[in-house]
Design a protein around this motif. Structure first.
Motif, short mmCIF file in Angstrom:
data_model
loop_
_atom_site.label_atom_id
_atom_site.label_comp_id
_atom_site.label_asym_id
_atom_site.label_seq_id
_atom_site.Cartn_x
_atom_site.Cartn_y
_atom_site.Cartn_z
N UNK A 1 0.82 -1.21 0.00
CA UNK A 1 0.00 0.00 0.00
C UNK A 1 0.85 1.26 0.00
N UNK A 2 2.05 1.17 0.55
CA UNK A 2 2.93 2.34 0.60
C UNK A 2 3.59 2.63 -0.74
N UNK A 3 3.83 1.63 -1.55
CA UNK A 3 4.64 1.86 -2.75
C UNK A 3 4.03 1.55 -4.08
N UNK A 4 2.79 1.08 -4.11
CA UNK A 4 2.24 0.65 -5.40
C UNK A 4 2.08 1.80 -6.39
N UNK A 5 1.93 3.03 -5.90
CA UNK A 5 1.73 4.19 -6.79
C UNK A 5 2.99 5.02 -6.96
N UNK A 6 4.13 4.50 -6.53
CA UNK A 6 5.36 5.29 -6.59
C UNK A 6 5.70 5.74 -8.01
N UNK A 7 5.52 4.88 -8.99
CA UNK A 7 5.78 5.23 -10.38
C UNK A 7 4.49 5.40 -11.18
N UNK A 8 3.58 4.43 -11.03
CA UNK A 8 2.35 4.49 -11.82
C UNK A 8 1.50 5.70 -11.46
N UNK A 9 1.50 6.09 -10.19
CA UNK A 9 0.74 7.27 -9.78
C UNK A 9 1.33 8.55 -10.36
N UNK A 10 2.67 8.64 -10.35
CA UNK A 10 3.31 9.82 -10.93
C UNK A 10 3.15 9.84 -12.45
N UNK A 11 3.13 8.68 -13.05
CA UNK A 11 2.92 8.63 -14.51
C UNK A 11 1.54 9.16 -14.85
N UNK A 12 0.53 8.79 -14.05
CA UNK A 12 -0.83 9.27 -14.31
C UNK A 12 -0.95 10.78 -14.13
N UNK A 13 -0.17 11.35 -13.23
CA UNK A 13 -0.22 12.80 -13.00
C UNK A 13 0.74 13.58 -13.89
#
Length: 476
Positions: free
Chosen positions: A145-157
């Motif tokens: 839960x802490x790291x799943x958006x580390x790259x994919x979340x920044x890519x979406x933004x």
């Protein structure tokens, strides 16, 4: 690149700290770890006090039985109550499935009774909420839960493209975020170590227990780091944070829930062991027919009778200077003990084979490596239980044979009545003092589990950097 690593790691750390949901979850897990360790220490102290009282009462009952026939006393038996290592407050391992009390008697090698799981609920079959359970099952979930958006979340933004356009190498981003997430992950075994040390201190742990705790935490550090690297690898590999989360949760469920349930069944199918009734039937058959299957009990008894009369130079049993009943009991006990030990050794060797098969499933799940590593160091695994049973059987055999010798050398006063003796005096020197397993034994037997955890960490790190390089090519 080296100068950017602290910056990227610090940024990743700040993002995690600012996420209040993760902060609350992390704080709750850390508090639960500490609470579980302290509560387990208090429970351990209470149970050890009860065990010592029960053992003292058992000794009093044995000493107070008065004059008795020695073989009757051997069947009256004694009871032992298994001591538990202070490290079991951190990882109870298989203790709920293993017995805590043992009856010692003639002609029998009884299994341990009074299993904690027998008096519990169905939920108890999945183990209690111990510090080990939280580190093995809940901590990886928090890491995901802490790291799943580390790259994919920044890519979406759109932030990831800006970072790469600024000239930051994808591998540098991965190294920095892995360092930042790794620092977060390190808090979990660190707090577990502090709480575990307090638990050991309250439970009366020795210096060797604290050293074993450090080895245990090394395994947990590798275990959680593997999940951190896999989390970042999935985040970099999938464009959608939702997809990355679903994949990671699927792996978590497979690794911590599915594989640990399938592995024992597969091991039992590949290396089956005898059930309780089948084991007793095999022992009974061997006692009646002899270890070779071609030496019936009656023939053995007659041969022993003739050999004993020849040894003492008499032609009638009545003329023996010793009691032949005691001689018969002595040799019968030696034979039955030999058979029991042989059958139990085969049974526990079968369990070891099953454990080796289950270790093979560690290629699918690091959970299969961390669990035996942790339980072995906590002295709460099958090997530690076997060691206790073997020492208890050695004490049982010596006790019973001491009583049989008393029958052999009973006074020849012409009395035909039942022979009564002061059993407490005869067995005054019989003291049971089990030796706990040494830490180096656990390390020697389970170094391969630590090696597997290290391989998982290395493999996950390679996956993470491979995903980062692919990320750079896709954004070029």
């Amino acid at each position: 690149m080296a100068g950017l690593l602290p910056v990227i790691a610090g940024q990743q750390w700040r993002l995690l700290v600012r996420d209040r949901r993760l902060a609350v979850l992390g704080a709750a897990l850390l508090l639960a770890l500490a609470a579980a360790a302290i509560a387990a220490a208090a429970l351990h102290g209470a149970r050890e006090g009860e065990r010592r009282l029960a053992q003292a009462e058992e000794a009093r009952v044995w000493a107070a039985q008065g004059p008795a026939h020695p073989h009757g006393a051997a069947h009256f038996g004694r009871y032992l109550f298994k001591p538990v290592s202070p490290l079991a407050t951190i990882d109870p391992g298989l203790l709920p499935q293993l017995g805590t009390s043992l009856k010692l008697e003639a002609h029998a090698n009884n299994p341990a009774r009074s299993r904690a799981i027998d008096g519990g609920t169905a939920l108890d079959r999945f183990s209690g909420l111990s510090p080990a359970t939280m580190l093995q099952m809940l901590a990886p979930l928090l890491v995901i839960l802490s790291g799943f958006a580390a790259f994919s979340g920044e890519r979406a933004r759109g932030l990831l493209r800006q970072e790469l356009a600024a000239g930051v190498a994808p591998t540098a981003l991965m190294a920095g975020r892995l360092a930042g997430l790794g620092a977060t992950v390190a808090l979990l075994p660190l707090v577990a170590g502090v709480a575990g040390s307090a638990s050991l201190w309250l439970a009366g742990g020795a210096a060797a227990d604290f050293v074993a705790l450090l080895w245990m935490l090394l395994g947990y550090g590798l275990y959680l780091f593997a999940f951190a690297a896999l989390t970042l690898a999935a985040s970099a590999a999938f464009a959608s944070a939702r997809t990355a989360l679903v994949v990671l949760l699927g792996f978590w469920a497979m690794a911590t829930l599915f594989v640990p349930r399938i592995a024992p069944s597969a091991a039992e199918a590949l290396a089956p062991t005898l059930s309780g009734p089948a084991f007793e039937a095999a022992v009974t058959k061997a006692v009646l027919e002899g270890p070779s299957g071609h030496d019936p009990r009656d023939a053995r008894l007659e041969r022993l009778r003739q050999d004993t009369m020849k040894r003492y130079g008499v032609t009638r049993i009545e003329d023996l200077p010793v009691d032949f009943n005691g001689v018969s009991l002595f040799h019968g006990e030696a034979l039955s003990t030999q058979i029991y030990r042989r059958e139990f050794a085969a049974l526990y060797d079968g369990y070891e084979s099953q454990a080796a098969i289950q270790r093979g499933f560690a290629l699918l799940s690091p959970f299969q490596a961390i669990r035996p590593w942790s339980a072995a160091l906590a002295q709460s695994d099958q090997h530690a239980h076997r060691r206790f049973l073997e020492q208890a059987d050695g004490f049982r055999y010596a006790l019973v044979q001491t009583l049989n010798r008393a029958i052999i050398h009973r006074p020849k006063d012409g009395s035909e009545g039942l022979y009564l003796a002061d059993v407490a005096a005869i067995t005054r020197d019989a003291k049971f003092a089990p030796a706990a397993p040494q830490m180096h034994e656990a390390l020697d037997r389970h170094w391969i589990d630590l090696a597997i955890l290290a391989l998982w960490s290395g493999f996950a790190t390679l996956l993470a950097f491979a995903a980062a390089r692919r990320l750079g090519k896709a954004s070029a």
